[in-house]
Scaffold this motif. Sequence first.
Motif, PDB file in Angstrom:
ATOM      1  N   LEU A  30       3.929 -10.611 -15.837  1.00 14.93           N
ATOM      2  CA  LEU A  30       4.509 -10.746 -14.672  1.00 14.93           C
ATOM      3  C   LEU A  30       5.557 -11.635 -14.131  1.00 14.93           C
ATOM      4  CD1 LEU A  30       4.702  -8.438 -11.553  1.00 14.93           C
ATOM      5  CD2 LEU A  30       3.130  -9.630 -11.268  1.00 14.93           C
ATOM      6  N   VAL A  40       2.507  -3.459  -6.796  1.00  6.74           N
ATOM      7  CA  VAL A  40       1.895  -3.053  -8.210  1.00  6.74           C
ATOM      8  C   VAL A  40       1.310  -1.486  -7.950  1.00  6.74           C
ATOM      9  CG1 VAL A  40       0.815  -3.757  -9.979  1.00  6.74           C
ATOM     10  CG2 VAL A  40       1.715  -4.831  -9.183  1.00  6.74           C
ATOM     11  N   LEU A 222       5.978  -2.451 -10.028  1.00  7.05           N
ATOM     12  CA  LEU A 222       5.910  -1.828 -11.565  1.00  7.05           C
ATOM     13  C   LEU A 222       4.452  -1.160 -11.372  1.00  7.05           C
ATOM     14  CD1 LEU A 222       5.911  -5.512 -11.601  1.00  7.05           C
ATOM     15  CD2 LEU A 222       7.400  -3.781 -12.825  1.00  7.05           C
ATOM     16  N   ILE A 229       1.466  -4.080 -17.523  1.00  7.38           N
ATOM     17  CA  ILE A 229       2.814  -3.387 -16.594  1.00  7.38           C
ATOM     18  C   ILE A 229       3.628  -2.610 -16.532  1.00  7.38           C
ATOM     19  CG2 ILE A 229       4.296  -4.518 -15.327  1.00  7.38           C
ATOM     20  CD1 ILE A 229       1.602  -4.896 -13.707  1.00  7.38           C
ATOM     21  N   ASN A 231       7.299   0.073 -16.070  1.00  4.18           N
ATOM     22  CA  ASN A 231       7.914   0.144 -14.749  1.00  4.18           C
ATOM     23  C   ASN A 231       7.667   1.454 -14.388  1.00  4.18           C
ATOM     24  OD1 ASN A 231       9.771  -2.196 -14.535  1.00  4.18           O
ATOM     25  ND2 ASN A 231      10.863  -0.963 -15.893  1.00  4.18           N
TER      26      ASN A 231
END
Lengths: 233, 468
Positions: A30, A40, A222, A229, A231
């Motif tokens: 990240l 997030v 995210l 992680i 998108n």
Amino acid sequence: MNNTIIRAENLVKTYTTGPEVLRILRGLELSVRPGEFLAVTGVSGSGKSTLLHLLGLLDECDSGRIYFDEQDVSALSRAQRDRLRNRQIGFVFQFYHLLPELTVLENTMLPAMVTNSTFSWLGSRAKLRKQALEILNQLSLADRAKHRPAQLSGGEQQRTAIARALINKPRLLLADEPTGNLDLDTGARILDLLETLNSQHNQTIVMVSHDPDTANRAHRCLHLEQGQIHNCS
Amino acid sequence: MLRHFELFLACRYLKKKRLAFFSIAAVALSVAMLIVVSSVTGGFVKQYRVACHSSYGDIIISADSLMGFPYYDELVTQARKLDGLREATAVIKLPGLLRIDQPGRFKLFVKGVQVLGIEPKSYSQITNFKAGLWKQSKLDAPPSLALPDKLPDNPYLKGVKLRGACIVGVEVVCNRSSDASYHRKKDLYNSPVIISVMALKRTGLIDVDATVRYPFLLIDDFEASVPLITEPTVYIPFALAQKMSRMLEYHDDDAARTKPARASQVQILAEPDADLQELKKRLREIWDKIAWDNAYLGGAMVFETWDEQEGIASFIAQFERERTLMTILFGIMGVVSVFLIFCIFFVIVTEKIPDIGIIKSVGGSSAAVGRIFFVYAGAVGVVGAFLGLAMGWPFVVHINAIHDWVAQTFDWRVYDAAVLLFPYIPNEVDWYATTIIMIAALVGSLIGSMIPAARAALMKPIQALRYE
């Protein structure tokens, strides 16, 4: 100028509860740019809060590295980490986490008190008090300065927590489900406030939330799933 | 170094956490109790020391024999010239009997006493004799053992050929009541009493055919601050005591020379800052020279400071041991307070775990968190210690009044002066012991909080924030 304010590299975090080993973060990568408002998302238990705690140096990862301003924080001593957390990072928690014995003004000033030694505090107290009152004024809490947390609504408590997070003018603001404990209207106002901080003061914000609508208020979103992680879709 | 926010939070917790009040109460009660116990027991020791000191002066030179020692007057004269010495006086000590026989007024009364031959003026400069006299203490003139110019109008004096006046220890003729007062039989004063002493031959043997008994006029009594530590005493003029004990100068036909008069003791009052051991050494040197110059080869002489006298030193040591024992026993209750502080702080830290997380999340270090609880405990110790002082101090000062009130209200007298050694419960705070007790309270509070404070300090921020 650095491209990232904070960067996580191959973060691994596991929790062991009895015979069970929970691999929460599995080589997570990240990076957050200065002035960015990043959200997030992830389901409950996906590791969002764990990630935020690692970024905020409240917890330690099993492996991987975190860079703040491209400086590896794992190389820092405990005292240096405390200092970095105090001066560069502000926290906003879901449950506000205010000290019940202190007034709104005192809660707001707490990080500044931690920063200053006894002597420097004596010298800068008036200035910091004025600064705290200005922040409270901006957050429409000036008339609540002498109240204690128990005398405030949820929204007011969360705004107090934001004021506290801002007192030392941190470069990074970490918000853990900031609206999770509030009703829709109040939550929306808190998000407005975060947006304003980001747009008007270029405040870098990393916010975690399980709610996609909340996350949509950020510039970038995210999604945390299976310790990695992605998108947001 | 202690930061402002640590002190600020510790003080705020102290003000807002009612649970800490129990710690403060425990410390305060322990401190108050120890101040009272230490001051009272220490006061007994002090009373005893003061009483002994004021009864004997600073240094006592005595013959290790009832026969006494000669050249005492030369010793007194030379001693008075010494630097660091204020006054010296000779004393004669004799075992004797006091007899009061006044038919129709008092039953026949005979009591074994210690007869003390004194020169009242110099004796009262060395001891607290004048201050303890019932009648003469109020007069400006030095105390006197002289017969009055005009004898009182008393039928029991008719036909009595008085040899002198005497003063009795109040305990000889009165009993002390529970409230430490004496109910004097006023008719007894200005009445005749007979004092008999055992006559010794010049060879040191009892002269069974010649017991000496003289009638005296009882003119006053003497109340010592701690009466029961001394034997029942009767004071008579030095010259008469010397005569009764056959210690006067006489001519020894066998040796064809005059033998000097004798005394039992010489009592010395030193200057307040004098080194008594050094003074004692110099007095011994003077005596050795007198004895050498006069070729005196008599019995051993004893040179003692007041607290080296037989019985006094061991009595004081015993008192001190009892005091230490009492302080330890009550100190154990102080240890219970430390444990109580530990328990209360453990609960406080447990309750404050979210706060610990918050403080660490805003950059507070582990040491800072530990210090907050340590300072908090220190504040509990300081507040508790001063509260304990505020309770213990007036209690000690008014202990006799409180005791009297309890005795009158509940008919319950704990301290009975009629049977106990001291007339009053000591009511002076021992500030040295009090200072130590207060410091110990602070240290105890810090010790009690050590483990909880360490637990708080070592807690990981994330553990603390997630604590439910």
